[in-house]
Design a protein around this motif. Structure first.
Motif, PDB file in Angstrom:
ATOM      1  N   TYR A 114       0.714  -0.990   0.214  1.00 42.31           N
ATOM      2  CA  TYR A 114      -0.205  -0.096   0.207  1.00 42.31           C
ATOM      3  C   TYR A 114       0.831   1.217   0.102  1.00 42.31           C
ATOM      4  O   TYR A 114      -0.457   2.518   0.152  1.00 42.31           O
ATOM      5  CB  TYR A 114      -1.372   0.048   0.968  1.00 42.31           C
ATOM      6  CG  TYR A 114      -1.654  -1.702   1.384  1.00 42.31           C
ATOM      7  CD1 TYR A 114      -2.367  -1.792   0.594  1.00 42.31           C
ATOM      8  CD2 TYR A 114      -1.646  -2.230   2.415  1.00 42.31           C
ATOM      9  CE1 TYR A 114      -3.137  -3.195   0.449  1.00 42.31           C
ATOM     10  CE2 TYR A 114      -2.367  -3.281   2.113  1.00 42.31           C
ATOM     11  CZ  TYR A 114      -3.223  -3.701   1.187  1.00 42.31           C
ATOM     12  OH  TYR A 114      -3.774  -4.787   0.863  1.00 42.31           O
ATOM     13  N   GLU A 207       0.869  -0.609  10.973  1.00 44.62           N
ATOM     14  CA  GLU A 207       0.851  -2.151  10.514  1.00 44.62           C
ATOM     15  C   GLU A 207       2.867  -3.148  10.712  1.00 44.62           C
ATOM     16  O   GLU A 207       3.449  -1.432  11.109  1.00 44.62           O
ATOM     17  CB  GLU A 207       0.353  -2.343   8.859  1.00 44.62           C
ATOM     18  CG  GLU A 207      -0.545  -2.133   8.545  1.00 44.62           C
ATOM     19  CD  GLU A 207      -0.347  -2.346   7.320  1.00 44.62           C
ATOM     20  OE1 GLU A 207      -2.213  -3.325   6.865  1.00 44.62           O
ATOM     21  OE2 GLU A 207      -0.289  -3.111   6.589  1.00 44.62           O
ATOM     22  N   SER A 278      -2.160  -5.966  11.276  1.00 44.09           N
ATOM     23  CA  SER A 278      -2.593  -4.376  11.471  1.00 44.09           C
ATOM     24  C   SER A 278      -3.793  -4.847  12.606  1.00 44.09           C
ATOM     25  O   SER A 278      -4.928  -5.951  12.179  1.00 44.09           O
ATOM     26  CB  SER A 278      -3.707  -4.556  10.236  1.00 44.09           C
ATOM     27  OG  SER A 278      -4.428  -3.114  10.198  1.00 44.09           O
ATOM     28  N   THR A 281      -8.429  -4.202  10.538  1.00 41.51           N
ATOM     29  CA  THR A 281      -8.436  -5.392   8.901  1.00 41.51           C
ATOM     30  C   THR A 281      -9.378  -5.682   9.956  1.00 41.51           C
ATOM     31  O   THR A 281      -9.750  -6.559  11.156  1.00 41.51           O
ATOM     32  CB  THR A 281      -7.624  -6.456   9.370  1.00 41.51           C
ATOM     33  OG1 THR A 281      -6.330  -5.801   8.751  1.00 41.51           O
ATOM     34  CG2 THR A 281      -8.053  -7.484   7.476  1.00 41.51           C
ATOM     35  N   HIS A 303      -9.824  -3.169   4.763  1.00 46.50           N
ATOM     36  CA  HIS A 303      -9.055  -2.146   5.628  1.00 46.50           C
ATOM     37  C   HIS A 303      -9.931  -1.048   6.311  1.00 46.50           C
ATOM     38  O   HIS A 303     -10.767  -0.271   5.276  1.00 46.50           O
ATOM     39  CB  HIS A 303      -7.942  -2.137   5.028  1.00 46.50           C
ATOM     40  CG  HIS A 303      -6.908  -3.501   4.506  1.00 46.50           C
ATOM     41  ND1 HIS A 303      -5.985  -3.502   4.782  1.00 46.50           N
ATOM     42  CD2 HIS A 303      -7.383  -4.040   2.896  1.00 46.50           C
ATOM     43  CE1 HIS A 303      -5.693  -4.780   4.939  1.00 46.50           C
ATOM     44  NE2 HIS A 303      -6.110  -4.164   3.128  1.00 46.50           N
ATOM     45  N   THR A 306      -7.124   3.707   5.782  1.00 51.20           N
ATOM     46  CA  THR A 306      -6.857   3.496   4.403  1.00 51.20           C
ATOM     47  C   THR A 306      -5.486   5.039   4.841  1.00 51.20           C
ATOM     48  O   THR A 306      -4.841   5.267   3.725  1.00 51.20           O
ATOM     49  CB  THR A 306      -7.673   3.122   3.190  1.00 51.20           C
ATOM     50  OG1 THR A 306      -8.199   4.400   3.692  1.00 51.20           O
ATOM     51  CG2 THR A 306      -7.807   1.767   3.380  1.00 51.20           C
TER      52      THR A 306
END
Length: 342
Positions: A114, A207, A278, A281, A303, A306
């Motif tokens: 990401y 994360e 994470s 999540t 998710h 973000t």
């Protein structure tokens, strides 16, 4: 000199011994009793068509020709393991693991990393763009046209002790290529190089990440981040079928509402999983019923935060949403694994 207590010493010895003397299957049973091994893991323990790295494990040679034809690398990045043309909620969302004319460009950013911005080529041509959808579109009655393709190029797990002896870093690439008889500059070399590069990138905010180079290390990482593991699951399809329409059936199951460890299979000479944990999540198991009678259980990960993603990530450009505004979801390929806490 600090001396370990008898209890700690025994525990340390148990870890060393268990890694050294137990097979990957035995280690799974030892660390995860009563938890079934997902099909995605079973299939790459000892795939019938894949070399067993006998020379490497016996340390009789410095090079290995995997599967009799060099290093087997999946040019589709293993994502999404075969889903083609997914229509979610009637919005015509398409999923395809291979580009017309042959495979994903090795220079395209990994859609599951990401931090990367999508390239112009990827935005318009990469079929992985349609892996992403909004959580509100995941409901019973939504239809999907799917083609679940068996990935015939499977890289096998190395035993923990063997994997620990092999370098896995960008500054050791010449040695790695030599070890696996990979020509520098080749497509295979570039894919392996990209995998190591992604593994060395810092994790996004919120994360934690880790690249597991053996089944044992993937188990250890997941347990260390979740405490206790309740399930390890992967997408499963009843049988190989041509493309057909699937409908999301009743019984969409939310597996976790906050944290999970998700491990993505990477392109490499042996099995390497890019794992990230994470706290934001949600994981779902989505039952699918095909028009021809085939049933599937597809894993979807959503998710909920973000905000730390690259604003030009593939998902935002495709879904036309801004970072941090709405949960972004994606289906997982058949060879990826989600670890769920108790």
């Amino acid at each position: 000199m600090k001396v370990l207590s008898p209890i700690l010493a025994c525990l340390a010895l148990a870890v060393v011994v268990s890694h050294a003397v137990l097979s990957p299957e035995q280690y799974w049973s030892y660390k995860l009793p009563n938890i079934p091994m997902p099909k995605a893991v079973k299939e790459i323990l000892h795939p019938a068509h894949f070399g067993v790295f006998a020379e490497l494990m016996e340390e009789k040679s410095t090079s290995v020709n995997v599967g009799g034809g060099g290093v087997n690398v999946n040019t589709g990045k293993g994502k999404p393991g075969g889903d083609t043309h997914v229509n979610v909620g009637g919005k015509g969302v398409g999923v395809n693991t291979g580009k017309p004319g042959g495979g994903t460009d090795v220079n395209d950013p990994d859609p599951f990393n990401y931090l990367y911005a999508a390239s112009e080529t990827q935005i318009h041509e990469d079929p992985n763009v349609a892996l992403f959808f909004l959580e509100k579109d995941m409901h019973p009655g939504a239809t999907m046209s799917l083609h679940f393709i068996e990935n015939t190029e499977k890289s096998a797990f190395l035993p923990y002790q063997t994997a620990q002896k092999i370098p896995f870093s960008s500054d050791k690439l010449p040695e790695i290529f030599n070890k696996f008889s990979v020509k520098p500059g080749s497509v295979k070399a570039e894919m392996m190089k990209n995998t190591i590069k992604e593994c060395e990138q810092p994790a996004i905010e919120g994360e934690e990440k880790y690249c597991a180079t053996s089944l044992e290390s993937m188990i250890d990482y997941s347990i260390s981040k979740l405490g206790k593991v309740d399930q390890a699951v992967s997408t499963e399809v009843e049988k190989q079928t041509p493309m057909q329409k699937y409908t999301i059936a009743a019984g969409v199951q939310k597996m976790t509402d906050d944290k999970a460890v998700v491990c993505h299979k990477q392109n490499y000479a042996y099995a390497v999983f890019y794992c990230h944990k994470s706290e934001t999540t949600r994981a779902y198991m989505v039952p699918l019923e095909g028009a021809g009678g085939t049933k599937a259980k597809a894993l979807a990960v959503c998710h909920t935060d973000t905000s730390a993603w690259n604003p030009k990530h593939l998902a935002f450009q495709f879904l036309k949403v801004e970072p941090g505004t709405i949960p972004v979801c994606h289906f997982l390929p058949r060879d990826h694994v989600v670890w769920v806490p108790k």
